[in-house]
Write an enzyme that holds these catalytic residues in place. Sequence first.
Site, PDB file in Angstrom:
ATOM      1  CE  LYS A   1      -2.007  -1.101   3.880  1.00 43.82           C
ATOM      2  NZ  LYS A   1      -1.332  -2.382   4.170  1.00 43.82           N
TER       3      LYS A   1
ATOM      4  NE  ARG B   1      -4.027  -1.257   9.801  1.00 47.29           N
ATOM      5  CZ  ARG B   1      -2.932  -0.649   9.343  1.00 47.29           C
ATOM      6  NH1 ARG B   1      -2.910   0.645   9.154  1.00 47.29           N
ATOM      7  NH2 ARG B   1      -1.855  -1.358   9.077  1.00 47.29           N
TER       8      ARG B   1
ATOM      9  NE  ARG C   1       7.272  -2.897   6.122  1.00 43.84           N
ATOM     10  CZ  ARG C   1       5.952  -2.647   6.226  1.00 43.84           C
ATOM     11  NH1 ARG C   1       5.327  -1.983   5.267  1.00 43.84           N
ATOM     12  NH2 ARG C   1       5.276  -3.079   7.264  1.00 43.84           N
TER      13      ARG C   1
ATOM     14  NE  ARG D   1       6.605  -0.682  10.300  1.00 38.93           N
ATOM     15  CZ  ARG D   1       5.476  -0.548   9.618  1.00 38.93           C
ATOM     16  NH1 ARG D   1       5.467   0.069   8.448  1.00 38.93           N
ATOM     17  NH2 ARG D   1       4.349  -1.022  10.092  1.00 38.93           N
TER      18      ARG D   1
ATOM     19  NE  ARG E   1       1.691  -4.918  11.455  1.00 40.37           N
ATOM     20  CZ  ARG E   1       2.593  -4.428  10.613  1.00 40.37           C
ATOM     21  NH1 ARG E   1       3.806  -4.925  10.574  1.00 40.37           N
ATOM     22  NH2 ARG E   1       2.268  -3.454   9.804  1.00 40.37           N
TER      23      ARG E   1
HETATM   24  P1  ADP Z   1       2.254  -1.796   3.237  1.00 44.33           P
HETATM   25  O1  ADP Z   1       2.301  -0.289   3.146  1.00 44.33           O
HETATM   26  O2  ADP Z   1       1.040  -2.378   2.585  1.00 44.33           O
HETATM   27  O3  ADP Z   1       2.458  -2.300   4.630  1.00 44.33           O
HETATM   28  P2  ADP Z   1       4.803  -1.681   1.817  1.00 44.33           P
HETATM   29  O4  ADP Z   1       4.491  -0.783   0.655  1.00 44.33           O
HETATM   30  O5  ADP Z   1       5.631  -1.087   2.898  1.00 44.33           O
HETATM   31  O6  ADP Z   1       3.472  -2.369   2.400  1.00 44.33           O
HETATM   32  O7  ADP Z   1       5.521  -2.988   1.231  1.00 44.33           O
HETATM   33  C1  ADP Z   1       5.965  -4.030   2.094  1.00 44.33           C
HETATM   34  C2  ADP Z   1       7.344  -4.541   1.639  1.00 44.33           C
HETATM   35  O8  ADP Z   1       7.206  -5.235   0.409  1.00 44.33           O
HETATM   36  C3  ADP Z   1       8.360  -3.412   1.393  1.00 44.33           C
HETATM   37  O9  ADP Z   1       9.642  -3.870   1.773  1.00 44.33           O
HETATM   38  C4  ADP Z   1       8.280  -3.187  -0.112  1.00 44.33           C
HETATM   39  O10 ADP Z   1       9.500  -2.677  -0.643  1.00 44.33           O
HETATM   40  C5  ADP Z   1       7.956  -4.584  -0.636  1.00 44.33           C
HETATM   41  N1  ADP Z   1       7.063  -4.591  -1.809  1.00 44.33           N
HETATM   42  C6  ADP Z   1       6.030  -3.738  -2.080  1.00 44.33           C
HETATM   43  N2  ADP Z   1       5.436  -4.056  -3.247  1.00 44.33           N
HETATM   44  C7  ADP Z   1       6.093  -5.169  -3.714  1.00 44.33           C
HETATM   45  C8  ADP Z   1       5.965  -5.991  -4.880  1.00 44.33           C
HETATM   46  N3  ADP Z   1       5.012  -5.765  -5.815  1.00 44.33           N
HETATM   47  N4  ADP Z   1       6.824  -7.035  -5.019  1.00 44.33           N
HETATM   48  C9  ADP Z   1       7.785  -7.283  -4.068  1.00 44.33           C
HETATM   49  N5  ADP Z   1       7.961  -6.542  -2.964  1.00 44.33           N
HETATM   50  C10 ADP Z   1       7.134  -5.507  -2.784  1.00 44.33           C
HETATM   51  P1  AMP Z   2       1.117   0.557   9.002  1.00 43.58           P
HETATM   52  O1  AMP Z   2       2.305   1.455   8.893  1.00 43.58           O
HETATM   53  O2  AMP Z   2      -0.045   1.019   8.166  1.00 43.58           O
HETATM   54  O3  AMP Z   2       1.472  -0.892   8.776  1.00 43.58           O
HETATM   55  O4  AMP Z   2       0.594   0.674  10.521  1.00 43.58           O
HETATM   56  C1  AMP Z   2       1.415   0.268  11.603  1.00 43.58           C
HETATM   57  C2  AMP Z   2       0.562   0.129  12.853  1.00 43.58           C
HETATM   58  O5  AMP Z   2      -0.034   1.401  13.197  1.00 43.58           O
HETATM   59  C3  AMP Z   2      -0.626  -0.830  12.766  1.00 43.58           C
HETATM   60  O6  AMP Z   2      -0.250  -2.178  12.982  1.00 43.58           O
HETATM   61  C4  AMP Z   2      -1.536  -0.285  13.870  1.00 43.58           C
HETATM   62  O7  AMP Z   2      -1.083  -0.668  15.153  1.00 43.58           O
HETATM   63  C5  AMP Z   2      -1.327   1.222  13.734  1.00 43.58           C
HETATM   64  N1  AMP Z   2      -2.304   1.831  12.805  1.00 43.58           N
HETATM   65  C6  AMP Z   2      -2.039   2.455  11.623  1.00 43.58           C
HETATM   66  N2  AMP Z   2      -3.172   2.887  11.045  1.00 43.58           N
HETATM   67  C7  AMP Z   2      -4.188   2.517  11.877  1.00 43.58           C
HETATM   68  C8  AMP Z   2      -5.613   2.639  11.822  1.00 43.58           C
HETATM   69  N3  AMP Z   2      -6.228   3.232  10.776  1.00 43.58           N
HETATM   70  N4  AMP Z   2      -6.329   2.136  12.845  1.00 43.58           N
HETATM   71  C9  AMP Z   2      -5.737   1.533  13.888  1.00 43.58           C
HETATM   72  N5  AMP Z   2      -4.411   1.362  13.997  1.00 43.58           N
HETATM   73  C10 AMP Z   2      -3.627   1.840  12.997  1.00 43.58           C
END
Ligand code: ADP
Ligand code: AMP
Length: 214
Positions: free
Chosen positions: A13, A88, A127, A160, A171
């Site tokens: 995302k 969420r 990541r 992280r 999660r």
């Molecule tokens: P989210 O915001 O949904 O938690 P991220 O955008 O941070 O996810 O992506 C999670 C991990 O996967 C990151 O390390 C990112 O670089 C990697 N990633 C994202 N999209 C892809 C993809 N299409 N193929 C492989 N790795 C990806």
């Molecule tokens: P993210 O960076 O989107 O993966 O979010 C990291 C963490 O932040 C999540 O696992 C939740 O603990 C918290 N968080 C982020 N967005 C929300 C939301 N909209 N509602 C509740 N918790 C959230």
Amino acid sequence: MKIIMLGAPGAGKGTQAKRIADKCGIPHISTGDIFRANIKNGTELGAKAKSYMDKGALVPDELVCDLVVDRIQQKDCENGYILDGFPRTIPQAEALEAALNAIGQKVDFAIDIEVPDDNIINRMAGRRACVGCGATYHILFNPTKVENVCDVCGEKLILRDDDKPETVKSRLTVYHDQTQPLIDFYTERKVLAEVDGTQSMDKVFSDILEIIGA
Ligand code: ADP
Ligand code: AMP
């Protein structure tokens, strides 16, 4: 254009939201980034959020909804925005809908990036996040030019705490229980579009551009 990014943690995302924001010139609003910035700055909100985030739980709706509703009313959101990580839960989606209804607006696209749980666990271990600007990388799929140094701002990268496998499993459970029902919610509103998130980042991006007509 008002876009919501849906999908499991690690589905991509944030990666895609940043690209869409650059392409469309609209802000990328990540609630996770907002909480992490608050934790870094030692705020009261940060301390409250951290206790939930460390366990892989969701921060309570009442700490999230007002924050987002305020943020989307700021001037830079006039032409739209991309919400990443919000809503969420169903109550969060309802709060957003009520705030938008009050000003005669609605969400244009809810884009669900689909990735099976097994892929997610592997992705999260690789990541790396920048402590400075929040940019996200992957050690294999999107590496930095210099190991462990952010390409954008030069700060160091971290794994992280909530990306460790035990927390990722919690999660994912939370995602399936509380966030996945939003797929039906936005299907009913006729704004849901699904994208195969196991494809390359570029292909996922081009699929999204096609959906939003950008
Ligand atoms: P989210 O915001 O949904 O938690 P991220 O955008 O941070 O996810 O992506 C999670 C991990 O996967 C990151 O390390 C990112 O670089 C990697 N990633 C994202 N999209 C892809 C993809 N299409 N193929 C492989 N790795 C990806
Ligand atoms: P993210 O960076 O989107 O993966 O979010 C990291 C963490 O932040 C999540 O696992 C939740 O603990 C918290 N968080 C982020 N967005 C929300 C939301 N909209 N509602 C509740 N918790 C959230």
